[in-house]
Every structure is written in C-alpha cells, then in structure tokens.
Design a protein around this motif. Structure first.
Motif, PDB file in Angstrom:
ATOM      1  N   GLY A 240       0.778  -1.232   0.000  1.00 51.47           N
ATOM      2  CA  GLY A 240       0.000   0.000   0.000  1.00 51.47           C
ATOM      3  C   GLY A 240       0.808   1.279   0.000  1.00 51.47           C
ATOM      4  O   GLY A 240       0.244   2.366   0.153  1.00 51.47           O
ATOM      5  N   THR A 241       2.124   1.185  -0.168  1.00 48.90           N
ATOM      6  CA  THR A 241       2.944   2.399  -0.142  1.00 48.90           C
ATOM      7  C   THR A 241       3.075   3.055  -1.517  1.00 48.90           C
ATOM      8  O   THR A 241       3.788   4.040  -1.670  1.00 48.90           O
ATOM      9  CB  THR A 241       4.352   2.104   0.412  1.00 48.90           C
ATOM     10  OG1 THR A 241       4.929   1.019  -0.328  1.00 48.90           O
ATOM     11  CG2 THR A 241       4.290   1.741   1.890  1.00 48.90           C
ATOM     12  N   GLY A 242       2.395   2.512  -2.517  1.00 44.81           N
ATOM     13  CA  GLY A 242       2.360   3.159  -3.822  1.00 44.81           C
ATOM     14  C   GLY A 242       3.461   2.758  -4.772  1.00 44.81           C
ATOM     15  O   GLY A 242       3.780   3.504  -5.699  1.00 44.81           O
ATOM     16  N   LYS A 243       4.027   1.553  -4.597  1.00 41.73           N
ATOM     17  CA  LYS A 243       5.132   1.130  -5.457  1.00 41.73           C
ATOM     18  C   LYS A 243       4.693   1.032  -6.920  1.00 41.73           C
ATOM     19  O   LYS A 243       5.390   1.505  -7.818  1.00 41.73           O
ATOM     20  CB  LYS A 243       5.674  -0.220  -4.977  1.00 41.73           C
ATOM     21  CG  LYS A 243       6.289  -0.207  -3.588  1.00 41.73           C
ATOM     22  CD  LYS A 243       6.875  -1.547  -3.230  1.00 41.73           C
ATOM     23  CE  LYS A 243       5.848  -2.662  -3.181  1.00 41.73           C
ATOM     24  NZ  LYS A 243       4.768  -2.431  -2.184  1.00 41.73           N
ATOM     25  N   THR A 244       3.558   0.404  -7.142  1.00 41.30           N
ATOM     26  CA  THR A 244       3.099   0.217  -8.522  1.00 41.30           C
ATOM     27  C   THR A 244       2.809   1.552  -9.196  1.00 41.30           C
ATOM     28  O   THR A 244       3.165   1.766 -10.360  1.00 41.30           O
ATOM     29  CB  THR A 244       1.855  -0.682  -8.556  1.00 41.30           C
ATOM     30  OG1 THR A 244       2.206  -1.991  -8.082  1.00 41.30           O
ATOM     31  CG2 THR A 244       1.290  -0.804  -9.968  1.00 41.30           C
ATOM     32  N   LYS A 387       7.644   4.466   3.166  1.00 49.04           N
ATOM     33  CA  LYS A 387       7.178   4.040   4.491  1.00 49.04           C
ATOM     34  C   LYS A 387       5.706   4.331   4.771  1.00 49.04           C
ATOM     35  O   LYS A 387       5.121   3.730   5.662  1.00 49.04           O
ATOM     36  CB  LYS A 387       8.031   4.703   5.578  1.00 49.04           C
ATOM     37  CG  LYS A 387       9.469   4.203   5.608  1.00 49.04           C
ATOM     38  CD  LYS A 387      10.222   4.741   6.807  1.00 49.04           C
ATOM     39  CE  LYS A 387      11.619   4.162   6.879  1.00 49.04           C
ATOM     40  NZ  LYS A 387      12.359   4.648   8.076  1.00 49.04           N
ATOM     41  N   GLU A 388       5.106   5.259   4.029  1.00 50.11           N
ATOM     42  CA  GLU A 388       3.736   5.657   4.364  1.00 50.11           C
ATOM     43  C   GLU A 388       2.719   4.851   3.572  1.00 50.11           C
ATOM     44  O   GLU A 388       2.737   4.834   2.347  1.00 50.11           O
ATOM     45  CB  GLU A 388       3.527   7.148   4.099  1.00 50.11           C
ATOM     46  CG  GLU A 388       2.147   7.631   4.537  1.00 50.11           C
ATOM     47  CD  GLU A 388       1.976   9.121   4.368  1.00 50.11           C
ATOM     48  OE1 GLU A 388       0.887   9.617   4.676  1.00 50.11           O
ATOM     49  OE2 GLU A 388       2.924   9.791   3.921  1.00 50.11           O
ATOM     50  N   ASN A 389       1.824   4.192   4.273  1.00 50.30           N
ATOM     51  CA  ASN A 389       0.754   3.443   3.618  1.00 50.30           C
ATOM     52  C   ASN A 389      -0.258   4.414   3.018  1.00 50.30           C
ATOM     53  O   ASN A 389      -0.779   5.283   3.709  1.00 50.30           O
ATOM     54  CB  ASN A 389       0.064   2.516   4.623  1.00 50.30           C
ATOM     55  CG  ASN A 389      -1.023   1.676   3.976  1.00 50.30           C
ATOM     56  OD1 ASN A 389      -2.095   2.165   3.662  1.00 50.30           O
ATOM     57  ND2 ASN A 389      -0.748   0.402   3.792  1.00 50.30           N
ATOM     58  N   LEU A 390      -0.529   4.243   1.747  1.00 56.01           N
ATOM     59  CA  LEU A 390      -1.424   5.148   1.036  1.00 56.01           C
ATOM     60  C   LEU A 390      -2.704   4.453   0.587  1.00 56.01           C
ATOM     61  O   LEU A 390      -3.534   5.061  -0.083  1.00 56.01           O
ATOM     62  CB  LEU A 390      -0.706   5.720  -0.201  1.00 56.01           C
ATOM     63  CG  LEU A 390       0.614   6.429   0.084  1.00 56.01           C
ATOM     64  CD1 LEU A 390       1.388   6.652  -1.200  1.00 56.01           C
ATOM     65  CD2 LEU A 390       0.371   7.747   0.796  1.00 56.01           C
ATOM     66  N   ARG A 391      -2.877   3.191   0.940  1.00 57.21           N
ATOM     67  CA  ARG A 391      -4.027   2.425   0.457  1.00 57.21           C
ATOM     68  C   ARG A 391      -5.033   2.117   1.560  1.00 57.21           C
ATOM     69  O   ARG A 391      -6.210   2.445   1.445  1.00 57.21           O
ATOM     70  CB  ARG A 391      -3.553   1.114  -0.160  1.00 57.21           C
ATOM     71  CG  ARG A 391      -4.708   0.194  -0.590  1.00 57.21           C
ATOM     72  CD  ARG A 391      -4.222  -1.216  -0.863  1.00 57.21           C
ATOM     73  NE  ARG A 391      -3.285  -1.230  -1.972  1.00 57.21           N
ATOM     74  CZ  ARG A 391      -2.255  -2.046  -2.067  1.00 57.21           C
ATOM     75  NH1 ARG A 391      -2.015  -2.921  -1.093  1.00 57.21           N
ATOM     76  NH2 ARG A 391      -1.439  -2.017  -3.101  1.00 57.21           N
ATOM     77  N   ASN A 392      -4.585   1.443   2.598  1.00 56.12           N
ATOM     78  CA  ASN A 392      -5.501   0.891   3.600  1.00 56.12           C
ATOM     79  C   ASN A 392      -5.840   1.909   4.669  1.00 56.12           C
ATOM     80  O   ASN A 392      -5.020   2.764   5.003  1.00 56.12           O
ATOM     81  CB  ASN A 392      -4.872  -0.343   4.262  1.00 56.12           C
ATOM     82  CG  ASN A 392      -4.154  -1.242   3.275  1.00 56.12           C
ATOM     83  OD1 ASN A 392      -2.940  -1.257   3.234  1.00 56.12           O
ATOM     84  ND2 ASN A 392      -4.901  -1.967   2.471  1.00 56.12           N
ATOM     85  N   GLU A 395      -7.241   1.591  10.527  1.00 60.82           N
ATOM     86  CA  GLU A 395      -7.804   0.501  11.325  1.00 60.82           C
ATOM     87  C   GLU A 395      -7.489  -0.853  10.697  1.00 60.82           C
ATOM     88  O   GLU A 395      -7.182  -1.822  11.397  1.00 60.82           O
ATOM     89  CB  GLU A 395      -9.324   0.674  11.462  1.00 60.82           C
ATOM     90  CG  GLU A 395      -9.953  -0.126  12.579  1.00 60.82           C
ATOM     91  CD  GLU A 395      -9.491   0.299  13.969  1.00 60.82           C
ATOM     92  OE1 GLU A 395      -9.303  -0.600  14.812  1.00 60.82           O
ATOM     93  OE2 GLU A 395      -9.317   1.501  14.198  1.00 60.82           O
ATOM     94  N   ILE A 396      -7.543  -0.929   9.380  1.00 65.91           N
ATOM     95  CA  ILE A 396      -7.169  -2.173   8.697  1.00 65.91           C
ATOM     96  C   ILE A 396      -5.694  -2.471   8.915  1.00 65.91           C
ATOM     97  O   ILE A 396      -5.318  -3.599   9.264  1.00 65.91           O
ATOM     98  CB  ILE A 396      -7.479  -2.081   7.184  1.00 65.91           C
ATOM     99  CG1 ILE A 396      -8.987  -2.155   6.945  1.00 65.91           C
ATOM    100  CG2 ILE A 396      -6.774  -3.212   6.418  1.00 65.91           C
ATOM    101  CD1 ILE A 396      -9.390  -2.024   5.484  1.00 65.91           C
ATOM    102  N   MET A 397      -4.847  -1.452   8.747  1.00 62.74           N
ATOM    103  CA  MET A 397      -3.403  -1.686   8.868  1.00 62.74           C
ATOM    104  C   MET A 397      -3.022  -2.089  10.290  1.00 62.74           C
ATOM    105  O   MET A 397      -2.167  -2.972  10.492  1.00 62.74           O
ATOM    106  CB  MET A 397      -2.645  -0.432   8.436  1.00 62.74           C
ATOM    107  CG  MET A 397      -1.258  -0.708   7.916  1.00 62.74           C
ATOM    108  SD  MET A 397      -1.286  -1.795   6.477  1.00 62.74           S
ATOM    109  CE  MET A 397       0.257  -2.694   6.713  1.00 62.74           C
ATOM    110  N   ALA A 412       0.917   3.905   9.091  1.00 63.94           N
ATOM    111  CA  ALA A 412      -0.494   3.956   8.705  1.00 63.94           C
ATOM    112  C   ALA A 412      -0.861   5.369   8.282  1.00 63.94           C
ATOM    113  O   ALA A 412      -0.268   6.348   8.733  1.00 63.94           O
ATOM    114  CB  ALA A 412      -1.376   3.507   9.870  1.00 63.94           C
ATOM    115  N   ASN A 413      -1.867   5.485   7.379  1.00 66.90           N
ATOM    116  CA  ASN A 413      -2.323   6.814   6.973  1.00 66.90           C
ATOM    117  C   ASN A 413      -3.319   7.358   7.992  1.00 66.90           C
ATOM    118  O   ASN A 413      -3.558   6.749   9.035  1.00 66.90           O
ATOM    119  CB  ASN A 413      -2.914   6.784   5.559  1.00 66.90           C
ATOM    120  CG  ASN A 413      -4.146   5.895   5.471  1.00 66.90           C
ATOM    121  OD1 ASN A 413      -4.983   5.875   6.359  1.00 66.90           O
ATOM    122  ND2 ASN A 413      -4.260   5.166   4.379  1.00 66.90           N
TER     123      ASN A 413
END
Length: 544
Positions: A240-244, A387-392, A395-397, A412-413
């Motif tokens: 979820g960190t936006g690699k793709t 390092k920053e989750n941009l998807r979930n 609470e999910i993370m 987590a975001n």
C-alpha cells in the motif's frame, strides 16, 4: 482537543462556515469527544435512493450523540413554513426543508442504523441541533426548534458548555438515558466510520478521494525528482505504499522523454492492469517476466526452460540470442517474486550497462513464492524506502500488523476506517452462509457496487468453500477481470491478485487446523488483507 474525522478538513470541499466550526470544535472540545464531519447516509423512497448528510455528528462517551445541521449566510428566518437563508446584498435562498428537520432525520437514521446493525437498543442520549456560526439567533423557532438546541455566534467562544448543555437538554427530554458501557461506545464509533467508508465506496465522496490522490501524485512526483540523478535504484516499500503507481509514473516520465521503456512484473492480472493503464504510450513495453521471455525465445528454447517454475537456464538462452531489443529504461515491479537468474537476465536488455535506467521495486514481506533476487540486479546502493501506507485505512493496517506481525515498518495513513470483521467456521455451509450474508448486506442494503468488491481465496474456486460453483444465492462470480460485468463479483486467488487493490475484500481463508501456521501462509494472509482499501471481511474455514 477533540478527535476529528477526518483529521484534515483541508482535503474536503466545504464552506468557510463549516471549516471555522470544525476548527472551533477541534480546539474547544475535550479529547474524549469524537467529531465526525460530513457523514453521508441515504434512504429509500419508492425504490429510489435519496442521499442525505449530517454536517456534524458529535459523540460524547458520557452521553451519546447529537447530529448538527449547519447553515452559513448572514441570517436565517422562518416565513410560515418556508425557511429563508439570507446570503447578503439582497441575496437569499429558500431552503428545501427545515434545517431542524434535516438534523432530526439524521439523528433518527443513525439510531436505527445502530440498532439494525447490532440488534440491540441504543440506550444513550441521542438528539439534534442547528448551528448558525456567523450570526446570532435571538430566539427559537417554536416548540420543535427551541433556543436550547441552537448554536449561534454568541456560543462560538464557548462551544464546550453549549454542546454539553445540548446533551443535557436531550437527556432530560427523553428521560431514558443510561451511561454507555465501553462496548457500546466502541460499536458506535466503529459504525460511523463504517458509514463513512460506505459513502466513499458508493461514490458519495469521490471528490475527496480525488483531492487525496492529487496530494499523492505530488508526493510521488517529488520522490521521482529526488531519484532523478540515480540511474539504478532499489525501492523497497510495504503493502500500500504506492510502489506500482510509482513504477507507472516513472515509466510515463521516461516515455515522454521519447525513451524506450520496459515495465516488467510477475502477476498476470497486474500485467493486464498495467497494460490498460499505459496502452496509449507506444514506447512503453509492459509484460510479465514469463511472457516477455516467451516472446524473446523460439518455441523450442522456451519449452526447454518453462518446465521448471524457476525458468532455470533462462539467462544463457537470452544471452545467446542476437539482436535483442534494448531499452533506455527498465522498471521492475513485484521484484520480490523474481529470482537471481531472472534479475541477471533483465540486465541483458539495458541499452547501456551504466547509463540506462534500472528501477527495482519490491517488498520482502509479500514474498509468498520464497524467491530471492540477491544481487542479480547488480545495484550496489542501499534501497530507498517508502514508508507511508497510502491504500488501507489505519484501522485495517493496525489489525493486519497485529494478526500477521508484518508491516511494522510501514506508517499507517490518517483515514480511521473500520475494524475488519473475522469469523471462523467448521462447516462449509456455514462459511457460505456468512459470505452470502456479507454480500447481501453490502449490495442490497448498502448499495455498494459489485465491481467494488473482490473475493480473495487461498485456494482456487474448485477447492474452496464454493466447491467450484460460480454462484451463491443471487450472486454470480467472475474469475477474470477482463470478462467481469457490473452484475458480478470478482473471485481471485491471493496469488492472482498480488499488486492490485479493491475497495472491499472478502477473504476466504481455508486452514488446516494447526497451532503454528507456516511462514508462507502468514505472508499469503498479509497480501490478502492488505488488498482492502476500506472494508475487510475474513471468513476462515477450519478443516480438522
């Protein structure tokens, strides 16, 4: 300072009056108070969906909740049954209905929503109010709209006392208030977050997501600017960190410089997604590694190596080929699924060993195939980390980290979200009933689009709780993203959905009864869980 949802109103298209009221509530109320801004909800009228909204919902764990309708302008007046909002300079607008009626409808909706969801009575205080933060309202508007439930300009400097007095007003009016137990408090907060996520999924607040995406775009552009002088780079990032998306942006950036670009991944579905996203760029070649190698070799040579899932001997086969097409820029996504020989093979396609670009993006925690590219890409510099989750949602993370003990280096975001729902079943029939119940709740009651839902499984459909059937009750499942219709729900294996995401994920987790699950199972679960952007349901079927 109150707990605000969202915690950054600047991402939302709102009026200045709403923004001012938001910040005053945040500063003046205590940290035990939860303030939700712009909670969308809907009702059914003769089969037609009617969207509504509570401007503010304030939850006090010592009392309960109140819904607040806010009106800006310079003055409001009631003329018979008509409500007139004066905007200034002889400008006015007649409201469609009473703001007090709007606030009351929201109040009643959330009480019913709680009781329908949890099958228990909400026994705390529930009430409503109206806020007019720009002007004073000397008196109320009758018995249904008394001054006690009006917040005006004179209250703006002491909102703590005013909100407290509104809770006391409704407490004394209903005479049925009992103090909320901790379980009810958690359920209510979770419920409102669920309502917010349902609104997001159904498209009610897509404009907010667009703003977040634009911020993400700027962040990722900054990453690429930072890496501009690095021709070769390893980029490590958690789920979820936006690699793709970073890989896509890099490919586009180089293609627009009229360079030949090769973008490789491992997963077929991800490859198809990337092709769809980049089809207009004729100088970008997108493929999975297997398919790309197959296209480079004649049929006999490919058959020689493809009998082994590791494609042993691929380097020699490619190295002996003449007239290989070379690329100015090569980008590898999902590199944790590549072995050392594949990595060495990819370097053969660089136009210039040192000056052509090679960007490699990976996450070792999603290495469900237990491969290791080691130093095959021959990139000596240490990896840059996302390092920053941009998807979930956060609470999910948080839940995923607790369940898998993975993802701890990912931040987590700031989107609160809803705690995932987990159920365990010993009979296939019970697990199927649970799946059908979730789908009916989402599709029929919450009107979530079926295309926003993905069913993931750690087994193919033939060996799953569905016993190979692509129907369940009124629902039909499609096993291909290419052929899916708006009336179908996508069913994919976890391995087949790697690198992709879905608003809602229902994970069918088939387990042999065991005390200590294998490491590969833990990573498979991690991949499945982190595909969910907003809602995650886990249905575990235990085989003894």
């Amino acid at each position: 300072m109150a707990q605000m949802y969202p915690n950054d109103i600047e991402l939302i298209d709102c009026t200045q009056s709403e923004k001012d009221f938001y910040y005053e509530l945040k500063q003046q109320l205590s940290d035990k108070i939860h303030v939700f801004f712009s909670v969308r909800w809907y009702s059914q009228n003769n089969g037609t969906r009617e969207n509504s909204e509570s401007d503010f919902l304030i939850f006090d764990p010592d009392f309960g909740y109140i819904t607040i309708e806010l009106k800006g302008g310079q003055q409001i007046e009631k003329q018979s049954d008509a409500w007139i909002l004066h905007l200034g300079e002889n400008s006015y607008r007649q409201l469609k209905k009473s703001p007090f009626e709007q606030a009351e409808e929201s109040m009643r909706f959330f009480k019913k929503y709680f009781e329908d969801q949890y099958k228990q009575v909400f026994n705390g205080v529930y009430g409503f109010a109206c806020a007019f933060p720009r002007y004073n309202v000397p008196e109320g508007f009758g018995t249904d709209a008394p001054k006690d439930i009006i917040i005006d300009f004179s209250d703006m400097s002491n909102l703590k006392n005013k909100i407290n007095s509104i809770f006391h007003y409704w407490s004394s009016t209903r005479r049925s208030h009992v103090f909320l137990v901790d379980e009810i408090r958690k359920k209510f907060i979770n419920l409102i977050n669920k309502r917010i996520n349902m609104s997001t999924i159904s498209g009610a607040v897509l404009e907010n997501q667009d703003r977040k995406m634009s911020i993400l775009n700027r962040i990722q552009e900054n990453y690429l600017d930072f890496l501009e002088n690095y021709s070769h780079a390893l980029i490590a990032g958690g789920a979820g960190t936006g690699k793709t998306w970073l890989a896509v942006k890099k490919a586009i950036r180089e293609a627009e410089k009229e360079k030949d670009v090769l973008l490789l991944c491992f997963n077929n579905d991800l490859g198809e997604f990337l092709k769809e996203r980049l089809f207009e760029y004729r100088n970008i070649t997108v493929n999975t590694f297997w398919q790309f190698v197959k296209e480079q070799l004649d049929e006999r040579d490919f058959l020689t190596i493809s009998s082994d899932k590791e494609l042993l001997g691929v380097f020699d086969k490619i190295a002996n080929k003449s007239n290989l097409k070379k690329f100015n820029s090569i980008i590898v996504d999902e590199a944790q699924d590549f072995n050392e020989e594949w990595a060495m093979t990819i370097r053969l396609f660089l136009r210039d060993e040192s000056r052509s670009e090679l960007y490699v993006l990976y996450d070792t925690e999603q290495n469900i195939f237990n491969r290791d590219f080691k130093n095959g890409f021959m990139i000596e510099s240490p990896p840059f980390r996302l390092k920053e989750n941009l998807r979930n949602t956060s609470e999910i993370m948080k839940w995923v980290k607790d369940k898998t003990q993975l993802g701890y280096y990912t931040k987590a975001n700031n989107i609160p979200g809803v705690k995932p729902e987990f159920s365990t079943h010993n009979r296939k029939k019970d697990a199927r009933n649970r799946l059908e119940s979730i789908l009916k709740q989402l599709v029929q009651k919450e009107l979530v689009k079926q295309t926003s839902i993905t069913i993931l499984s750690n087994r193919i459909i033939e060996n799953s709780i569905l016993n190979g059937k692509n129907t369940l009750g009124p629902f039909t499942f499609a096993e291909s993203r290419k052929d899916i219709t708006d009336e179908q729900v996508l069913f994919r294996t976890v391995q087949g959905f790697k690198g992709l995401e879905s608003d809602v994920v229902i994970y069918l987790k088939h387990n042999k009864h065991q005390v200590n699950p294998r490491e590969s199972s833990r990573k498979t679960d991690f991949v499945a869980y982190t595909r969910a952007k907003f809602l995650l349901f886990v249905i575990e079927y235990l085989e003894y």
